[in-house]
Each structure stands twice: as structure tokens, then as C-alpha cells.
Motif scaffolding. Structure first.
Motif, short mmCIF file in Angstrom:
data_model
loop_
_atom_site.label_atom_id
_atom_site.label_comp_id
_atom_site.label_asym_id
_atom_site.label_seq_id
_atom_site.Cartn_x
_atom_site.Cartn_y
_atom_site.Cartn_z
N SER A 193 0.84 -1.20 0.00
CA SER A 193 0.00 0.00 0.00
C SER A 193 0.88 1.26 0.00
CB SER A 193 -0.92 -0.02 1.22
OG SER A 193 -1.69 1.13 1.31
N GLN A 194 1.96 1.22 0.76
CA GLN A 194 2.90 2.34 0.79
C GLN A 194 3.53 2.56 -0.59
OE1 GLN A 194 3.73 4.42 3.47
NE2 GLN A 194 4.85 5.60 1.96
N LEU A 195 3.92 1.46 -1.26
CA LEU A 195 4.50 1.56 -2.60
C LEU A 195 3.49 2.17 -3.58
CD1 LEU A 195 6.31 -1.89 -2.84
CD2 LEU A 195 7.37 0.37 -2.49
N ARG A 254 1.69 9.41 -5.92
CA ARG A 254 2.18 10.77 -5.65
C ARG A 254 3.24 11.17 -6.66
NH1 ARG A 254 2.51 10.21 0.97
NH2 ARG A 254 0.25 10.30 1.30
N GLU A 255 4.16 10.26 -6.94
CA GLU A 255 5.22 10.53 -7.91
C GLU A 255 4.64 10.79 -9.31
OE1 GLU A 255 9.17 8.25 -8.22
OE2 GLU A 255 7.89 7.32 -9.74
N SER A 256 3.51 10.16 -9.60
CA SER A 256 2.86 10.30 -10.91
C SER A 256 1.95 11.51 -10.99
CB SER A 256 2.05 9.04 -11.22
OG SER A 256 2.88 7.91 -11.20
N GLY A 257 1.90 12.30 -9.94
CA GLY A 257 1.12 13.53 -9.97
C GLY A 257 -0.31 13.41 -9.51
N PHE A 258 -0.66 12.32 -8.84
CA PHE A 258 -2.01 12.17 -8.31
C PHE A 258 -2.09 12.90 -6.96
CE2 PHE A 258 -2.59 9.04 -11.50
CZ PHE A 258 -3.95 8.79 -11.61
N GLY A 259 -2.59 14.13 -6.99
CA GLY A 259 -2.74 14.88 -5.76
C GLY A 259 -3.68 14.21 -4.78
N LEU A 270 -4.29 12.56 0.12
CA LEU A 270 -5.42 12.62 1.04
C LEU A 270 -5.66 11.35 1.83
CD1 LEU A 270 -7.91 14.40 -1.40
CD2 LEU A 270 -6.45 15.45 0.37
N ILE A 271 -4.81 10.33 1.62
CA ILE A 271 -5.01 9.05 2.29
C ILE A 271 -3.66 8.46 2.67
CG2 ILE A 271 -5.02 7.70 0.14
CD1 ILE A 271 -7.33 6.02 1.43
N THR A 272 -3.65 7.75 3.78
CA THR A 272 -2.44 7.06 4.20
C THR A 272 -2.50 5.61 3.74
OG1 THR A 272 -3.34 6.29 6.31
CG2 THR A 272 -2.32 8.51 6.29
N PRO A 273 -1.36 4.95 3.69
CA PRO A 273 -1.38 3.53 3.33
C PRO A 273 -2.26 2.71 4.28
CG PRO A 273 0.85 4.38 3.19
CD PRO A 273 0.00 5.47 3.80
N GLU A 274 -2.25 3.07 5.55
CA GLU A 274 -3.08 2.36 6.53
C GLU A 274 -4.57 2.55 6.23
OE1 GLU A 274 0.87 3.31 8.35
OE2 GLU A 274 -0.64 4.53 7.33
N PHE A 334 -9.01 7.20 -6.98
CA PHE A 334 -8.08 8.32 -7.15
C PHE A 334 -8.44 8.97 -8.48
CE2 PHE A 334 -5.89 5.26 -4.50
CZ PHE A 334 -5.39 6.06 -3.48
N LYS A 335 -8.72 10.26 -8.45
CA LYS A 335 -9.12 10.94 -9.68
C LYS A 335 -8.38 12.26 -9.80
CE LYS A 335 -13.11 12.18 -12.41
NZ LYS A 335 -14.54 12.29 -12.49
#
Length: 144
Positions: free
Chosen positions: A47-49, A55-60, A64-68, A78-79
Motif C-alpha cells: 500500500s505504501q508503494l 504521488r510521484e505520478s502527480g495524483f494529488g 489525502l489518504i495514508t497507506p493504513e 483516485f481521480k
């Protein structure tokens, strides 16, 4: 945008398979779709990966969410200009089976992992929605 996502997921070693309508189209179902559905290995490290890759791909929206938190949901959408539906579980398909049977596909030089035809059919049958059952019938007819 999807190329960036898959490149980042692969570079980080994230475990995912493409399911849903995109997989159905690749397997021969004539249908238009505007989102990508991923089934991920539902572990904290994976989930962290995934979050880091988005995020690296530009998904702002990945900010808004943590891996947990992601792991507490069956589906997280994700939109950001494009839509990516991330599933931690899906009816009729265990991630490890999907991972073991996955197919390697490539578009414009970018590799992605896709559910096998058999696993896709099992998932769509289990979902049982009209559109999924129509896809199963088309997959049965097209034997691509």
C-alpha cells in the motif's frame, strides 16, 4: 498519465493486477471505458508503494489518504485528470491467485500486469452485475 503510473508502480515493485473493464477490453470485449481498476496486494508495505507511486505520478488525491487508511477500504478512487480505482479485495478473486496467473502486457513500451482471462471471468461472475455478466458472455464467445 497511466503510463507514468505503471512505470512508477513497476519501478517500486508494487504488486497489482489490472482487472475490470480495461482487462475485459484487452481480452476481447468491445467496450469503452474511462478508468482503470487495480487489485493490489493488501499489505502495508505494498500500500505504501502504491501511494508513493501515485504521488510521484502527480495524483494529488494520493495525498489525502495514508497507506493504513487505504487498507481499511475495499475500493479507493483516485481521480486527477484520469481515474484509478484501487481495490484491496474483489469478489471471486484472491490477490495471490491473480498474481500467480497474471499476464504481462505492454502499451507504448510500458509494461503492466493484467488479470488472466480465467481470473477476470471468475471475478466478473462473482460480482454478478448485469454489465459483468455481459462481459462474461462476450469473453466466453471471443476466446481471445
Amino acid at each position: 498519465r497511466y503510463r507514468d503510473v505503471f512505470s512508477s508502480l513497476n519501478a517500486r515493485g508494487c504488486k497489482y493486477v489490472v482487472i475490470g473493464e480495461v482487462a475485459a477490453v484487452v481480452h476481447g470485449v468491445p467496450r469503452a471505458t474511462f478508468d482503470v481498476d487495480l487489485l493490489i496486494e493488501a499489505t502495508l508495505s505494498n500500500s505504501q508503494l502504491l501511494i508513493e507511486s501515485l504521488r510521484e505520478s502527480g495524483f494529488g488525491s494520493a495525498m489525502l489518504i495514508t497507506p493504513e487508511e487505504l487498507l481499511t477500504h475495499e475500493i479507493v478512487v483516485f481521480k486527477d485528470r484520469v481515474r484509478l480505482d484501487v481495490q484491496t479485495r474483489t469478489p471471486g478473486l484472491e490477490f495471490q491467485d491473480a498474481w500467480n496467473h497474471r499476464l504481462e502486457k505492454s502499451v507504448e513500451g510500458v509494461v503492466f500486469w493484467m488479470a488472466s482471462r480465467e481470473d477476470l471471468i471468475a471475478s466478473k461472475r462473482a460480482a454478478g452485475r448485469r454489465i459483468d455478466l455481459e462481459d462474461v458472455a462476450a469473453l466466453d464467445q471471443n476466446q481471445v
